[in-house]
Design an enzyme around this catalytic site. Structure first.
Site, PDB file in Angstrom:
ATOM      1  N   SER A  35       0.822  -1.203   0.000  1.00 34.78           N
ATOM      2  CA  SER A  35       0.000   0.000   0.000  1.00 34.78           C
ATOM      3  C   SER A  35       0.864   1.264   0.000  1.00 34.78           C
ATOM      4  O   SER A  35       1.703   1.429  -0.889  1.00 34.78           O
ATOM      5  CB  SER A  35      -0.960  -0.042   1.194  1.00 34.78           C
ATOM      6  OG  SER A  35      -1.998   0.889   1.040  1.00 34.78           O
ATOM      7  N   ASP A  38      -8.110  -6.852  -5.305  1.00 36.61           N
ATOM      8  CA  ASP A  38      -8.037  -5.624  -4.511  1.00 36.61           C
ATOM      9  C   ASP A  38      -8.603  -4.475  -5.324  1.00 36.61           C
ATOM     10  O   ASP A  38      -8.160  -4.232  -6.449  1.00 36.61           O
ATOM     11  CB  ASP A  38      -6.578  -5.334  -4.138  1.00 36.61           C
ATOM     12  CG  ASP A  38      -6.402  -3.997  -3.441  1.00 36.61           C
ATOM     13  OD1 ASP A  38      -7.337  -3.564  -2.742  1.00 36.61           O
ATOM     14  OD2 ASP A  38      -5.324  -3.386  -3.591  1.00 36.61           O
ATOM     15  N   HIS A  92      -5.826  -6.805  -1.078  1.00 34.81           N
ATOM     16  CA  HIS A  92      -4.795  -5.816  -0.787  1.00 34.81           C
ATOM     17  C   HIS A  92      -3.650  -6.401   0.037  1.00 34.81           C
ATOM     18  O   HIS A  92      -2.502  -6.013  -0.125  1.00 34.81           O
ATOM     19  CB  HIS A  92      -5.451  -4.662  -0.026  1.00 34.81           C
ATOM     20  CG  HIS A  92      -4.674  -3.398   0.006  1.00 34.81           C
ATOM     21  ND1 HIS A  92      -4.374  -2.665  -1.125  1.00 34.81           N
ATOM     22  CD2 HIS A  92      -4.138  -2.695   1.044  1.00 34.81           C
ATOM     23  CE1 HIS A  92      -3.709  -1.580  -0.790  1.00 34.81           C
ATOM     24  NE2 HIS A  92      -3.542  -1.580   0.516  1.00 34.81           N
TER      25      HIS A  92
END
EC number: 3.4.16.-
Length: 487
Positions: free
Chosen positions: A215, A407, A460
């Site tokens: 991320s 994701d 994710h």
């Protein structure tokens, strides 16, 4: 860079690990923000050591004898404590370190970052994704993660910037400068953390070092790596590679390519997609019509959908169980797992065992500091990391970028669009890769040691959603071996 090793060793690892059966928990839970730093007194013993004896005493002080609720039969050592990152010592970052299960003098050191900005690498990374333990539904006991990355490396998790998790500043409102200096100051503090941590653990100086994360670590990692290389003539750190999952690398390019994923997975209609493309295009923005269609594409506000894994269930009951749930399979999703971790890390006996919250912070541990995220300057969030990636590759640093293919927060369509702007020549074409006979995803290699891979069925947080594939991916990267191309 890195030594070639026979893949058969890894194949044996995955064959044996595949026999394990544990609970698997999965989802992304948001917590309210807090403001950190007011009215605290710092322990300056966490800062620079003045003698080898002091270094050893600090390390011994940080040894975790046993975590509350820890299963039996654990042979690897764990450490937890604070490292100061400025002088005079006022900012203290909390770390949790687990040695490799079978350590040797050549076993690499791996730093792990979660994103946000403002989310805990200890809470998410260590206790939900790739650490050696996960938390049972009672919020009190732990169970083994057989696919922990300390099967292959010494794993270092730390919480930053200050006001994230257990990390803090003894200077009131010191966290406010992170809203103003954001990426730059975070990178400086992360670097000083690593330098000072290595003073406390000198046996890891000179080891191969890898930096991994996901991320917003797409910012943290390249920026830290750049500082390491620029200052290696002062303090040498043997950085060999970086790996980033579902990374935030260039927000503007990513935003332009997220809707392709949303459409392809049936989250909006073709008609709405075409309307959005028409009235919300940057060059032909319609101030009246775009705001009307925009909410249909803001899927992160849909409480019935987990934007971090669109196929995962959402948590409907945050109540802890009186007893741990019976074991199922590690691939089974428990969407409420973040509640278990929050309860565990807020337990006084856990904090005491982990040498955390020694100053008795005036707020509870939370997975993310959303207030810090909200004051993080947009210019830094929008900044492209592509130039830094080019610089790192030019210095011989290997790069792995990977995407969980379900994701929606930073979908693979967005990441592939960013990689396209790098104008790199493909040296090994798009192809499948496998783990234990099962399709793991697809991969492609570029010039200058950049590899991109997708991970089938993951959101994710790849080590959480697909732990077997994640360990395979990680092991291949640090051993500098190709991902298996046959079942």
């Amino acid at each position: 860079m890195g030594k070639q090793q026979d893949w058969s060793v890894t194949a044996c690892i995955f064959l044996s690990l595949s026999l394990a059966s544990q609970i698997h928990c999965s989802s992304q839970t948001h917590f309210p923000s807090h403001k950190g730093g007011a009215g605290l007194s710092g322990d300056t013993s966490h800062f620079n050591s003045v003698s080898r004896e002091n270094v050893l005493s600090l390390k011994e002080k940080d040894l975790i004898e046993k975590l509350p609720g820890q299963p039996s039969g654990i042979s690897f050592r764990q450490y937890g404590g604070y490292v100061a990152v400025n002088e005079p010592a006022t900012r203290f970052l909390y770390y949790y370190f687990v040695e490799a299960i079978k350590p040797s003098k050549s076993t690499p050191l791996v730093l792990w970052f979660n994103g946000g900005p403002g989310c805990s690498s200890v809470g998410f990374g260590a206790f939900e994704e790739l650490g050696p333990f996960r938390v049972h539904s009672d919020g009190k006991t732990l169970y083994r993660n057989p696919y922990s990355w300390n099967n292959e490396a010494n794993m270092l998790f730390f919480e930053g910037p200050i006001s994230v998790g257990f990390s803090y500043s003894s200077t009131p409102f010191d966290w406010e400068i992170f809203g103003e200096q954001a990426d730059k100051l975070t990178a400086e503090d992360n670097y000083m953390f690593l330098v000072n941590w290595l003073e406390r653990f000198p046996e890891y100086k000179g080891r191969d070092v890898y930096i991994s994360g996901q991320s917003y670590a797409g910012h943290y990692i390249p920026q830290l790596a750049q500082i390491i290389l620029h200052r290696n003539n002062q303090t040498f750190i043997n950085l060999r590679g970086i790996s980033i999952g579902n990374p935030g690398l260039d927000l503007l390019i990513e935003a332009d390519n997220e809707n392709k994923f949303i459409l392809s997975h049936g989250l909006v209609s073709q008609k709405d997609f075409e309307e959005y493309s028409k009235v919300c295009d940057f060059a032909n923005y319609d101030m009246d019509e775009c705001p009307k269609i925009m909410p249909k594409f803001s899927i992160e506000h849909n409480k019935h959908l987990d934007v971090y894994n669109i196929y995962a269930p959402v948590c409907l009951n945050s109540t802890l169980s009186s007893e741990p749930k019976k074991c199922t399979t590690i691939m089974e999703v428990d969407p409420c797992r973040s509640n278990y971790v929050k309860a565990y890390l807020n337990s006084e006996n856990v904090q005491e065992a982990m040498h955390a919250n020694t100053t008795k912070l005036p707020y509870e541990w939370k997975a993310c500091n959303h207030y810090l995220n909200s004051v993080w300057i947009d210019a830094d969030k929008d900044a492209s990391m592509v130039p830094i990636l080019h610089d790192l590759m030019g210095e011989g640093v290997r790069v792995l970028v990977y995407s969980g293919d379900v994701d929606a927060a930073i979908p693979f369509t967005a990441t592939m669009a960013v990689l396209k702007t790098m104008n790199l020549t493909v040296v090994n074409e798009w192809r499948p890769w496998f783990t234990g006979g099962q399709l793991g995803g697809f991969t492609e290699d570029y010039e200058r040691n950049l590899t991109y891979a997708t991970v089938k069925g993951s959101g994710h947080s790849v080590p959480l959603d697909q732990p077997v594939h994640a360990l395979n991916l990680f092991t291949s990267f640090i051993r500098n071996t190709p991902l298996p191309q046959t079942p």
